[in-house]
Design a protein around this motif. Structure first.
Motif, PDB file in Angstrom:
ATOM      1  N   ASP A  10       0.821  -1.206   0.000  1.00 40.21           N
ATOM      2  CA  ASP A  10       0.000   0.000   0.000  1.00 40.21           C
ATOM      3  C   ASP A  10       0.858   1.260   0.000  1.00 40.21           C
ATOM      4  OD1 ASP A  10      -2.607  -1.119   0.002  1.00 40.21           O
ATOM      5  OD2 ASP A  10      -2.356  -1.667   2.108  1.00 40.21           O
ATOM      6  N   ILE A  11       1.914   1.253   0.806  1.00 41.82           N
ATOM      7  CA  ILE A  11       2.809   2.411   0.854  1.00 41.82           C
ATOM      8  C   ILE A  11       3.490   2.607  -0.496  1.00 41.82           C
ATOM      9  CG2 ILE A  11       4.959   3.293   1.847  1.00 41.82           C
ATOM     10  CD1 ILE A  11       4.103   2.131   4.516  1.00 41.82           C
ATOM     11  N   ARG A  12       3.909   1.524  -1.117  1.00 41.79           N
ATOM     12  CA  ARG A  12       4.555   1.632  -2.420  1.00 41.79           C
ATOM     13  C   ARG A  12       3.587   2.152  -3.480  1.00 41.79           C
ATOM     14  NH1 ARG A  12       8.020  -4.082  -2.349  1.00 41.79           N
ATOM     15  NH2 ARG A  12       9.306  -3.529  -0.533  1.00 41.79           N
ATOM     16  N   ILE A  13       2.340   1.752  -3.390  1.00 39.61           N
ATOM     17  CA  ILE A  13       1.326   2.266  -4.318  1.00 39.61           C
ATOM     18  C   ILE A  13       1.140   3.771  -4.111  1.00 39.61           C
ATOM     19  CG2 ILE A  13      -1.142   2.255  -4.849  1.00 39.61           C
ATOM     20  CD1 ILE A  13      -1.117  -0.765  -4.371  1.00 39.61           C
ATOM     21  N   LEU A  14       1.134   4.203  -2.865  1.00 41.15           N
ATOM     22  CA  LEU A  14       0.990   5.632  -2.574  1.00 41.15           C
ATOM     23  C   LEU A  14       2.205   6.411  -3.042  1.00 41.15           C
ATOM     24  CD1 LEU A  14      -0.625   5.462   0.985  1.00 41.15           C
ATOM     25  CD2 LEU A  14      -1.746   6.010  -1.176  1.00 41.15           C
ATOM     26  N   TRP A  15       3.394   5.824  -2.947  1.00 44.84           N
ATOM     27  CA  TRP A  15       4.599   6.465  -3.494  1.00 44.84           C
ATOM     28  C   TRP A  15       4.479   6.640  -5.008  1.00 44.84           C
ATOM     29  CZ3 TRP A  15       8.618   3.036  -0.464  1.00 44.84           C
ATOM     30  CH2 TRP A  15       8.790   3.572   0.816  1.00 44.84           C
ATOM     31  N   ALA A  16       4.073   5.569  -5.682  1.00 41.64           N
ATOM     32  CA  ALA A  16       3.906   5.646  -7.136  1.00 41.64           C
ATOM     33  C   ALA A  16       2.826   6.662  -7.494  1.00 41.64           C
ATOM     34  CB  ALA A  16       3.546   4.273  -7.700  1.00 41.64           C
ATOM     35  N   SER A  17       1.785   6.715  -6.679  1.00 36.67           N
ATOM     36  CA  SER A  17       0.678   7.628  -6.933  1.00 36.67           C
ATOM     37  C   SER A  17       1.119   9.080  -6.872  1.00 36.67           C
ATOM     38  CB  SER A  17      -0.436   7.373  -5.903  1.00 36.67           C
ATOM     39  OG  SER A  17      -1.419   8.374  -5.955  1.00 36.67           O
ATOM     40  N   VAL A  18       1.904   9.437  -5.848  1.00 34.56           N
ATOM     41  CA  VAL A  18       2.315  10.844  -5.713  1.00 34.56           C
ATOM     42  C   VAL A  18       3.277  11.229  -6.833  1.00 34.56           C
ATOM     43  CG1 VAL A  18       4.318  10.470  -4.194  1.00 34.56           C
ATOM     44  CG2 VAL A  18       3.023  12.599  -4.055  1.00 34.56           C
ATOM     45  N   PHE A  19       4.119  10.296  -7.269  1.00 37.12           N
ATOM     46  CA  PHE A  19       5.036  10.590  -8.383  1.00 37.12           C
ATOM     47  C   PHE A  19       4.250  10.853  -9.668  1.00 37.12           C
ATOM     48  CE2 PHE A  19       7.611   9.306 -12.034  1.00 37.12           C
ATOM     49  CZ  PHE A  19       8.744  10.080 -11.835  1.00 37.12           C
ATOM     50  N   ILE A  20       3.272  10.002  -9.957  1.00 35.56           N
ATOM     51  CA  ILE A  20       2.466  10.163 -11.171  1.00 35.56           C
ATOM     52  C   ILE A  20       1.660  11.450 -11.108  1.00 35.56           C
ATOM     53  CG2 ILE A  20       0.521   9.198 -12.464  1.00 35.56           C
ATOM     54  CD1 ILE A  20       1.558   6.413 -11.673  1.00 35.56           C
ATOM     55  N   ARG A  21       1.059  11.722  -9.960  1.00 41.45           N
ATOM     56  CA  ARG A  21       0.217  12.909  -9.832  1.00 41.45           C
ATOM     57  C   ARG A  21       1.021  14.193 -10.015  1.00 41.45           C
ATOM     58  NH1 ARG A  21      -1.275  12.003  -5.241  1.00 41.45           N
ATOM     59  NH2 ARG A  21      -0.301  13.560  -3.930  1.00 41.45           N
ATOM     60  N   LEU A  22       2.182  14.277  -9.365  1.00 39.36           N
ATOM     61  CA  LEU A  22       2.988  15.489  -9.486  1.00 39.36           C
ATOM     62  C   LEU A  22       3.645  15.596 -10.854  1.00 39.36           C
ATOM     63  CD1 LEU A  22       3.418  17.771  -7.400  1.00 39.36           C
ATOM     64  CD2 LEU A  22       2.358  15.704  -6.476  1.00 39.36           C
ATOM     65  N   THR A  23       3.863  14.468 -11.516  1.00 40.90           N
ATOM     66  CA  THR A  23       4.330  14.532 -12.904  1.00 40.90           C
ATOM     67  C   THR A  23       3.283  15.221 -13.772  1.00 40.90           C
ATOM     68  OG1 THR A  23       5.665  12.516 -12.690  1.00 40.90           O
ATOM     69  CG2 THR A  23       5.022  13.164 -14.916  1.00 40.90           C
ATOM     70  N   SER A  24       2.028  14.858 -13.567  1.00 46.34           N
ATOM     71  CA  SER A  24       0.951  15.476 -14.348  1.00 46.34           C
ATOM     72  C   SER A  24       0.787  16.952 -13.996  1.00 46.34           C
ATOM     73  CB  SER A  24      -0.358  14.722 -14.122  1.00 46.34           C
ATOM     74  OG  SER A  24      -0.790  14.835 -12.778  1.00 46.34           O
ATOM     75  N   TYR A  25       0.926  17.303 -12.708  1.00 45.21           N
ATOM     76  CA  TYR A  25       0.825  18.706 -12.309  1.00 45.21           C
ATOM     77  C   TYR A  25       1.983  19.520 -12.877  1.00 45.21           C
ATOM     78  CZ  TYR A  25      -2.789  17.473  -8.866  1.00 45.21           C
ATOM     79  OH  TYR A  25      -3.941  17.042  -8.253  1.00 45.21           O
ATOM     80  N   GLY A  26       3.186  18.961 -12.822  1.00 53.10           N
ATOM     81  CA  GLY A  26       4.342  19.659 -13.375  1.00 53.10           C
ATOM     82  C   GLY A  26       4.226  19.871 -14.872  1.00 53.10           C
ATOM     83  N   ALA A  27       3.610  18.898 -15.554  1.00 51.02           N
ATOM     84  CA  ALA A  27       3.424  18.997 -17.004  1.00 51.02           C
ATOM     85  C   ALA A  27       2.437  20.106 -17.358  1.00 51.02           C
ATOM     86  CB  ALA A  27       2.939  17.657 -17.561  1.00 51.02           C
ATOM     87  N   THR A  28       1.274  20.121 -16.712  1.00 42.81           N
ATOM     88  CA  THR A  28       0.258  21.125 -17.042  1.00 42.81           C
ATOM     89  C   THR A  28       0.658  22.519 -16.570  1.00 42.81           C
ATOM     90  OG1 THR A  28      -0.945  20.560 -15.003  1.00 42.81           O
ATOM     91  CG2 THR A  28      -1.625  19.466 -17.047  1.00 42.81           C
ATOM     92  N   ASN A  29       1.436  22.596 -15.494  1.00 36.92           N
ATOM     93  CA  ASN A  29       1.897  23.890 -15.006  1.00 36.92           C
ATOM     94  C   ASN A  29       2.734  24.612 -16.057  1.00 36.92           C
ATOM     95  OD1 ASN A  29       2.723  25.872 -12.755  1.00 36.92           O
ATOM     96  ND2 ASN A  29       4.685  25.087 -13.467  1.00 36.92           N
ATOM     97  N   GLN A  30       3.483  23.860 -16.848  1.00 37.16           N
ATOM     98  CA  GLN A  30       4.349  24.451 -17.858  1.00 37.16           C
ATOM     99  C   GLN A  30       3.578  25.135 -18.989  1.00 37.16           C
ATOM    100  OE1 GLN A  30       7.309  24.595 -16.176  1.00 37.16           O
ATOM    101  NE2 GLN A  30       8.193  24.336 -18.213  1.00 37.16           N
TER     102      GLN A  30
END
Length: 301
Positions: free
Chosen positions: A13-33
């Protein structure tokens, strides 16, 4: 050594949450640009872009407040699944030919499009609450450290990849900039779908149960805590907020500090900084991605 031990002993579960935050912030960083540049390419004025960001943040706050506040009743897993579905819907709308200001604003509010490139929506609060429940006490600082590190790495990665992709599609493939920007939101939708699949694999261990509350009382008793006031502070939920009086007083002071800090940051969000560099100096998208990644690195330090 602690990081390696944490990686080895962390639950799925913790590893899934780690992967989740990486994917989510990747998408935020992409749209922010590209968010301000995307809206400007639709012939939306700068004042309306500012209004768009303000209203989207206010709407996000209202939705996030309700989903987070009632998250334990709805179910933490369900809240994160709902959030990812909303992200997918907003990504589809932004990637479509729709250019109506009201519809795009609605999509940004509902789908937690981040005008700042930072955390928005109900995800962070729910994830951190789940981690606090899942992580062993002796490894909890390391678990949170990895969570924060992956958050920063995701945002930086999204910025660089987006910058490279826009320059490549525009200069090498001859795509119009608006089409390039829409392609970023296609990627945003795909990332949201990936996050949605991950959320389906979260177990019931993330949820608040009667046992977890019972364990809290038992932990207090096992430590021979004879201070009734401390026990009341931890377990008493008689106020209208559901928090103890002492917690409520401390929280109100912290909220004022956070509000002042956010108010100052709101004058120049990273999305506007990207727009400023693009308009004033004609900086390429790839260079903007690198600059924002460097900014994230030093900001975290």
């Amino acid at each position: 050594v602690h990081i390696v031990e944490t990686l080895q002993s962390s639950s799925s579960d913790i590893r899934i949450l780690w992967a989740s935050v990486f994917i989510r912030l990747t998408s935020y960083g992409a749209t922010n640009q590209i968010l301000t540049l995307y809206l400007k390419s639709l012939n939306i004025s700068e004042s309306n872009i500012g209004l768009f960001m303000t209203l989207s943040l206010l709407g996000d706050s209202a939705i996030s407040y309700n989903l987070t506040w009632y998250g334990d009743k709805i179910g933490r897993k369900n809240v994160m699944i709902i959030g990812t579905l909303l992200m997918m819907i907003s990504g589809i709308i932004f990637a479509s030919p729709i250019d109506n200001f009201i519809i795009l604003l609605f999509a940004a509010i509902v789908g937690v499009i981040s005008p700042s490139g930072d955390e928005t929506g109900p995800f962070k609060s729910v994830e951190e609450a789940s981690i606090a429940q899942l992580a062993p006490l002796d490894l909890r600082p390391e678990v949170y450290a990895i969570h924060g590190l992956l958050s920063t790495m995701g945002s930086a990665f999204g910025s660089i990849v987006t910058g490279f992709m826009i320059d490549y599609l525009n200069r090498k493939q001859g795509w119009q900039l608006l089409t390039c920007y829409k392609s970023v939101f296609v990627g945003y939708t795909l990332l949201a779908f990936t996050k949605f699949i991950l959320m389906l694999y979260l177990s019931e261990n993330c949820e608040v149960t009667y046992r977890s509350t019972h364990c809290l009382e038992q932990d207090i008793q096992e430590r021979n805590t004879s201070n009734d006031e401390m026990r009341q502070d931890i377990l008493n939920t008689s106020t209208w907020t559901g928090l103890s009086h002492q917690t409520q007083n401390i929280l109100s002071k912290l909220l004022v500090i956070f509000m002042i800090d956010s108010f100052g940051y709101g004058f120049m969000t990273s999305a506007w900084v990207v727009y400023y560099f693009k308009v004033s100096f004609g900086v390429t998208a790839f260079v903007l991605g690198i600059l924002y990644s460097i900014y994230l690195y030093f900001n975290d330090i």
